[in-house]
Enzyme design. Structure first.
Site, PDB file in Angstrom:
ATOM      1  CE  LYS A  42     -16.171   0.132  -0.485  1.00 35.57           C
ATOM      2  NZ  LYS A  42     -14.987  -0.520  -1.070  1.00 35.57           N
ATOM      3  CG  ASN A  43     -12.976  -0.837   2.066  1.00 38.77           C
ATOM      4  OD1 ASN A  43     -13.771  -1.278   1.228  1.00 38.77           O
ATOM      5  ND2 ASN A  43     -12.267   0.250   1.874  1.00 38.77           N
ATOM      6  CB  CYS A 136     -10.252  -0.036 -10.998  1.00 34.94           C
ATOM      7  SG  CYS A 136      -9.377   0.362  -9.521  1.00 34.94           S
ATOM      8  NE  ARG A 141      -6.549  -1.224  -6.305  1.00 38.74           N
ATOM      9  CZ  ARG A 141      -7.774  -1.086  -5.811  1.00 38.74           C
ATOM     10  NH1 ARG A 141      -8.730  -0.625  -6.574  1.00 38.74           N
ATOM     11  NH2 ARG A 141      -8.056  -1.428  -4.567  1.00 38.74           N
ATOM     12  CG  ASP A 329     -10.287   4.361   0.544  1.00 38.43           C
ATOM     13  OD1 ASP A 329     -10.569   3.291   1.095  1.00 38.43           O
ATOM     14  OD2 ASP A 329      -9.594   4.425  -0.497  1.00 38.43           O
ATOM     15  NE  ARG A 421     -17.605  -0.850  -6.804  1.00 38.95           N
ATOM     16  CZ  ARG A 421     -16.279  -0.872  -6.980  1.00 38.95           C
ATOM     17  NH1 ARG A 421     -15.720  -0.121  -7.906  1.00 38.95           N
ATOM     18  NH2 ARG A 421     -15.523  -1.639  -6.229  1.00 38.95           N
TER      19      ARG A 421
HETATM   20  C1  EPZ Z   1      -7.921  -1.539   0.208  1.00 35.10           C
HETATM   21  O1  EPZ Z   1      -7.617  -1.928  -1.118  1.00 35.10           O
HETATM   22  C2  EPZ Z   1      -9.275  -0.848   0.144  1.00 35.10           C
HETATM   23  N1  EPZ Z   1     -10.277  -1.761  -0.401  1.00 35.10           N
HETATM   24  C3  EPZ Z   1      -9.174   0.387  -0.754  1.00 35.10           C
HETATM   25  O2  EPZ Z   1     -10.440   1.054  -0.706  1.00 35.10           O
HETATM   26  C4  EPZ Z   1      -8.109   1.312  -0.184  1.00 35.10           C
HETATM   27  O3  EPZ Z   1      -7.968   2.424  -1.038  1.00 35.10           O
HETATM   28  C5  EPZ Z   1      -6.775   0.548  -0.087  1.00 35.10           C
HETATM   29  O4  EPZ Z   1      -6.943  -0.631   0.719  1.00 35.10           O
HETATM   30  C6  EPZ Z   1      -5.682   1.394   0.548  1.00 35.10           C
HETATM   31  O5  EPZ Z   1      -6.077   1.788   1.820  1.00 35.10           O
HETATM   32  C7  EPZ Z   1     -10.777  -2.735   0.389  1.00 35.10           C
HETATM   33  O6  EPZ Z   1     -10.381  -2.899   1.522  1.00 35.10           O
HETATM   34  C8  EPZ Z   1     -11.840  -3.598  -0.210  1.00 35.10           C
HETATM   35  P1  EPZ Z   1      -3.713  -2.105  -0.954  1.00 35.10           P
HETATM   36  P2  EPZ Z   1      -6.348  -2.893  -1.395  1.00 35.10           P
HETATM   37  O7  EPZ Z   1      -3.363  -3.500  -1.292  1.00 35.10           O
HETATM   38  O8  EPZ Z   1      -6.114  -3.777  -0.249  1.00 35.10           O
HETATM   39  C9  EPZ Z   1      -0.145  -1.805  -3.901  1.00 35.10           C
HETATM   40  C10 EPZ Z   1     -12.388   2.039  -1.560  1.00 35.10           C
HETATM   41  O9  EPZ Z   1     -12.550   3.107  -2.164  1.00 35.10           O
HETATM   42  N2  EPZ Z   1      -0.212  -3.267  -3.966  1.00 35.10           N
HETATM   43  O10 EPZ Z   1      -3.641  -1.688   0.498  1.00 35.10           O
HETATM   44  O11 EPZ Z   1      -6.538  -3.495  -2.723  1.00 35.10           O
HETATM   45  C11 EPZ Z   1      -1.357  -1.127  -4.495  1.00 35.10           C
HETATM   46  O12 EPZ Z   1      -1.219  -0.965  -5.893  1.00 35.10           O
HETATM   47  C12 EPZ Z   1     -11.214   1.144  -1.924  1.00 35.10           C
HETATM   48  O13 EPZ Z   1     -13.120   1.626  -0.638  1.00 35.10           O
HETATM   49  C13 EPZ Z   1       0.814  -3.959  -4.599  1.00 35.10           C
HETATM   50  O14 EPZ Z   1       1.752  -3.367  -5.110  1.00 35.10           O
HETATM   51  O15 EPZ Z   1      -5.164  -1.835  -1.474  1.00 35.10           O
HETATM   52  C14 EPZ Z   1      -1.366   0.205  -3.779  1.00 35.10           C
HETATM   53  O16 EPZ Z   1      -0.460   1.091  -4.399  1.00 35.10           O
HETATM   54  C15 EPZ Z   1     -10.409   1.692  -3.080  1.00 35.10           C
HETATM   55  N3  EPZ Z   1       0.753  -5.319  -4.643  1.00 35.10           N
HETATM   56  C16 EPZ Z   1      -0.830  -0.142  -2.381  1.00 35.10           C
HETATM   57  O17 EPZ Z   1      -0.176  -1.412  -2.528  1.00 35.10           O
HETATM   58  C17 EPZ Z   1      -0.277  -6.028  -4.061  1.00 35.10           C
HETATM   59  O18 EPZ Z   1      -0.266  -7.272  -4.121  1.00 35.10           O
HETATM   60  C18 EPZ Z   1      -1.887  -0.291  -1.310  1.00 35.10           C
HETATM   61  O19 EPZ Z   1      -2.892  -1.107  -1.868  1.00 35.10           O
HETATM   62  C19 EPZ Z   1      -1.298  -5.296  -3.431  1.00 35.10           C
HETATM   63  C20 EPZ Z   1      -1.240  -3.920  -3.383  1.00 35.10           C
END
Ligand code: EPZ
Length: 445
Positions: A42-43, A136, A141, A329, A421
């Site tokens: 999915k990701n 969420c 996020r 995840d 989802r």
């Molecule tokens: C991706 O989300 C995945 N989703 C998430 O999977 C996964 O949990 C996450 O990466 C971490 O591995 C998809 O790929 C669609 P991040 P993403 O940006 O990219 C912070 C699932 O269950 N952050 O890597 O949105 C954030 O708050 C989903 O399949 C900032 O601070 O996650 C988090 O603490 C849930 N500023 C950390 O970075 C930003 O601009 C990592 O988040 C972006 C993120």
């Protein structure tokens, strides 16, 4: 045979309809056997679908999982003028027009990965208006890293009325040196968004502290197949040399490592022997190391993992961190496993410190879990008992299904649209292994 295709705005949507407020009724303590094949990631699929905006040529993407989130991403692309048509788990795309560059709140708020259209729209069309994805249940996020990276490429960006308004400079985006690390380390979607924008920028872009997840590599490989010049994907330093134009993509999405880990734990938590097929074990090394520490017997094949029953698993400590460390995840699913292991395990959640929504529901099933300051302390008990519980987010819902498979008696899980989802018809696939999961439509409860 998949249901007949449906149309939205005269465009073809996924042929797959997914019910909303259904409930699962699970009869616990049944042994499983046989093999289960994982679907496409999915990701990976979500950001890869957004790359269709980067070219005027037709694209085709295969091994796409039929999920609610994929449907939502397709609807976002349709509103942005991308024509789509399905054939099984393959989708063909073609940009029909570029009149609309706004990704609306009602879609992006349902699925954060909608933010992935920001980079491609900016790079190809020079402007984008994308709803803020909103928070969420797993925590706030933010998208500050996305904005930092795209501003570094020359985009003018501001937030107004809940939307990001972005404009590229007159001559287009310009390559830059970008540091993309945040307080929690690297960002998967920010890395993919900035990389997808930089491929059409003038000059060279380097992304330092890039996310290294396999899904980032998959997006890079898709872009390279379109003619992009990218090196270093999968490492913390990615270099992109901008090109003028991209051809269409013909890309097959990698297997879903999170599905693979989830199904492996379904075998472990029920004391069964099952084989997870069509996966890439090398994408799960940190998870497999925790499973080994717990004393769960797993045999690794080239594209399969077989779990076998043995002595009662031993709880162990887990810390979630960016790849290649333990994936957040799979944290909730591992917590469910620890609930019925012996001894005490401490799970430290470094990516989303509030991501313990499954704990309260598992405690309704008798689990002994204490959550505080981004940590969950789990004292293993001999057996969970079935109860009425509520799904809250995608991976917590998967954890509740695992708990229901292991629990004594019957478990009712409400609001299982959360699980739809990210897992394609999970009940049909687990029932094929011998589970007993009934999907009850909302109006029949
Ligand atoms: C991706 O989300 C995945 N989703 C998430 O999977 C996964 O949990 C996450 O990466 C971490 O591995 C998809 O790929 C669609 P991040 P993403 O940006 O990219 C912070 C699932 O269950 N952050 O890597 O949105 C954030 O708050 C989903 O399949 C900032 O601070 O996650 C988090 O603490 C849930 N500023 C950390 O970075 C930003 O601009 C990592 O988040 C972006 C993120």
């Amino acid at each position: 045979m998949l249901p007949a295709q449906r149309r939205l705005h005269g465009l073809l949507l996924s042929p797959y309809t997914i019910p909303v407020m259904d409930t699962f009724r699970i009869t616990g303590r049944r042994k499983l056997s046989g093999s289960i094949t994982v679907r496409g990631a999915k990701n990976s699929a979500l950001p890869i679908l957004a790359t269709s905006l980067l070219t005027d040529s037709p694209c085709s993407f295969s091994n796409i999982p039929l999920l609610r989130d994929i449907q939502t991403q397709v609807k976002i692309l349709n509103t942005l003028g991308v024509e789509t048509s399905w054939k099984g788990r393959s989708i063909a795309t073609k940009v029909r027009d570029s009149y609309n560059n706004t990704a609306p709140y009602e879609l992006v708020s349902q699925m954060r990965a909608g933010i992935c259209v920001l980079g491609p729209l900016l790079a190809k069309r020079g402007e984008a208006i994308v709803s803020l994805p909103g928070g969420c249940v797993i925590g706030e996020r933010p998208i500050d890293l996305h904005m930092r990276g795209l501003r570094a490429l020359g985009a003018e960006m501001h937030v107004e009325h809940g939307y990001v308004h972005a404009k590229a400079p007159k001559g287009g985006l310009v390559g830059a040196e970008i540091y993309l690390g945040g307080t929690h380390g690297s960002s998967v979607l920010a890395t993919e968004n900035v990389m997808s924008a930089a491929v059409l920028a003038k000059g060279t872009t380097t992304i330092e502290c890039a996310a290294c997840e396999p899904e980032v590599v998959d997006v890079a490989n898709c872009l390279i197949s379109m003619g992009a010049k990218i090196t270093g994907a999968g490492s913390p330093l990615i270099t992109i040399r901008g090109v003028k134009k991209l051809r269409g993509a013909q890309h097959r999405v990698i297997p879903d490592r999170i599905e693979a880990g989830t199904f492996l734990l379904a075998g472990a938590i029920t004391g069964s022997e099952i084989t997870v097929k069509g996966c890439n074990p090398s994408h799960l090394l940190a998870f497999l190391d925790v499973v080994r520490q717990m004393g769960i017997e797993v045999e690794r094949g080239k594209t399969s993992l077989t779990v076998r029953p043995g002595k009662r698993p031993q709880a162990c400590d887990v810390v979630t961190l960016p790849y290649p460390a333990f994936p957040t995840d799979l944290q909730a699913q591992t917590m469910a496993m620890q609930c019925v292991s012996q001894g005490t395990g401490i799970i430290t959640e470094r990516i989303y410190p509030e991501r313990f929504m499954a704990a309260a529901e598992l405690k309704r099933m008798g689990a002994n879990i204490t959550v505080s300051n981004g940590q969950a302390v789990i004292q293993g008990i001999s057996a969970l008992s079935g109860a009425e519980i509520m799904a809250s987010d995608l991976r917590a819902s998967a954890a509740l299904v695992l708990a229901g498979l292991a629990a004594k008696g019957e478990t009712l899980i409400r609001r299982i649209y959360h699980i739809d989802r990210g897992y394609e018809r999970i009940e049909e696939r687990l029932n094929a292994l011998g589970a007993k999961i009934e999907r009850i439509p909302e109006n029949e409860l």
